[in-house]
Write a protein that holds these residues in place. Structure first.
Motif, PDB file in Angstrom:
ATOM      1  N   MET A   1     -32.870  -7.527   5.986  1.00 48.86           N
ATOM      2  CA  MET A   1     -32.670  -8.477   7.054  1.00 48.86           C
ATOM      3  C   MET A   1     -31.206  -8.927   7.056  1.00 48.86           C
ATOM      4  O   MET A   1     -30.671  -9.334   6.046  1.00 48.86           O
ATOM      5  N   THR A   2     -30.577  -8.814   8.190  1.00 50.64           N
ATOM      6  CA  THR A   2     -29.181  -9.195   8.340  1.00 50.64           C
ATOM      7  C   THR A   2     -29.104 -10.539   9.046  1.00 50.64           C
ATOM      8  O   THR A   2     -29.783 -10.770  10.039  1.00 50.64           O
ATOM      9  N   THR A   3     -28.272 -11.418   8.524  1.00 53.07           N
ATOM     10  CA  THR A   3     -28.083 -12.714   9.166  1.00 53.07           C
ATOM     11  C   THR A   3     -26.707 -12.746   9.810  1.00 53.07           C
ATOM     12  O   THR A   3     -25.749 -12.178   9.293  1.00 53.07           O
ATOM     13  N   THR A   4     -26.610 -13.408  10.937  1.00 50.88           N
ATOM     14  CA  THR A   4     -25.344 -13.554  11.633  1.00 50.88           C
ATOM     15  C   THR A   4     -24.625 -14.759  11.051  1.00 50.88           C
ATOM     16  O   THR A   4     -25.209 -15.848  10.981  1.00 50.88           O
ATOM     17  N   PRO A   5     -23.373 -14.596  10.607  1.00 47.06           N
ATOM     18  CA  PRO A   5     -22.652 -15.738  10.046  1.00 47.06           C
ATOM     19  C   PRO A   5     -22.413 -16.803  11.118  1.00 47.06           C
ATOM     20  O   PRO A   5     -22.208 -16.489  12.289  1.00 47.06           O
ATOM     21  N   SER A   6     -22.450 -18.033  10.684  1.00 48.04           N
ATOM     22  CA  SER A   6     -22.191 -19.147  11.593  1.00 48.04           C
ATOM     23  C   SER A   6     -20.698 -19.433  11.634  1.00 48.04           C
ATOM     24  O   SER A   6     -20.028 -19.399  10.601  1.00 48.04           O
ATOM     25  N   PRO A   7     -20.166 -19.729  12.805  1.00 42.88           N
ATOM     26  CA  PRO A   7     -18.747 -20.090  12.879  1.00 42.88           C
ATOM     27  C   PRO A   7     -18.522 -21.465  12.270  1.00 42.88           C
ATOM     28  O   PRO A   7     -19.440 -22.282  12.211  1.00 42.88           O
ATOM     29  N   PRO A   8     -17.301 -21.739  11.810  1.00 43.39           N
ATOM     30  CA  PRO A   8     -17.014 -23.068  11.268  1.00 43.39           C
ATOM     31  C   PRO A   8     -17.018 -24.110  12.387  1.00 43.39           C
ATOM     32  O   PRO A   8     -16.980 -23.772  13.572  1.00 43.39           O
ATOM     33  N   SER A   9     -17.035 -25.364  12.005  1.00 42.43           N
ATOM     34  CA  SER A   9     -17.083 -26.452  12.985  1.00 42.43           C
ATOM     35  C   SER A   9     -15.717 -26.740  13.614  1.00 42.43           C
ATOM     36  O   SER A   9     -15.626 -27.494  14.568  1.00 42.43           O
TER      37      SER A   9
END
Length: 92
Positions: A1-9
């Motif tokens: 399962m691949t997760t999409t990285p979250s962008p910084p705030s």
């Protein structure tokens, strides 16, 4: 399962973003630019660094630093009469 990285705030550089890394570089924008310190053009980086003064408040969250870039930043914010002259010795 691949997760999409979250962008910084914070507003980030995104250099290198693509299908395998949709966020790209997480370095915060240098004021007045849309890139982080590591991904500015040489001219823009030099202009920013020379404009710094000792003790300047800086924010480089998420920026990938090389040893030479960190040294250039340190030279331009370190106390001393010749910090701008020392910066001119910086070469990426």
């Amino acid at each position: 399962m691949t997760t999409t990285p979250s962008p910084p705030s914070w507003p980030h550089c995104a250099h290198g973003a693509g299908p395998t890394d949709p966020v790209g570089c997480r370095g915060i924008h240098v004021p007045g630019h849309t890139a982080c310190l590591a991904h500015l053009t040489d001219t823009d980086r030099d202009t920013y660094l020379v404009g710094l003064t000792p003790g300047a408040a800086i924010d480089h969250r998420g920026t990938p630093f090389t040893e030479s870039l960190l040294n250039a930043l340190r030279l331009d914010t370190a106390p001393g009469d010749n910090y701008q002259a020392r910066h001119r010795q910086y070469r990426r």
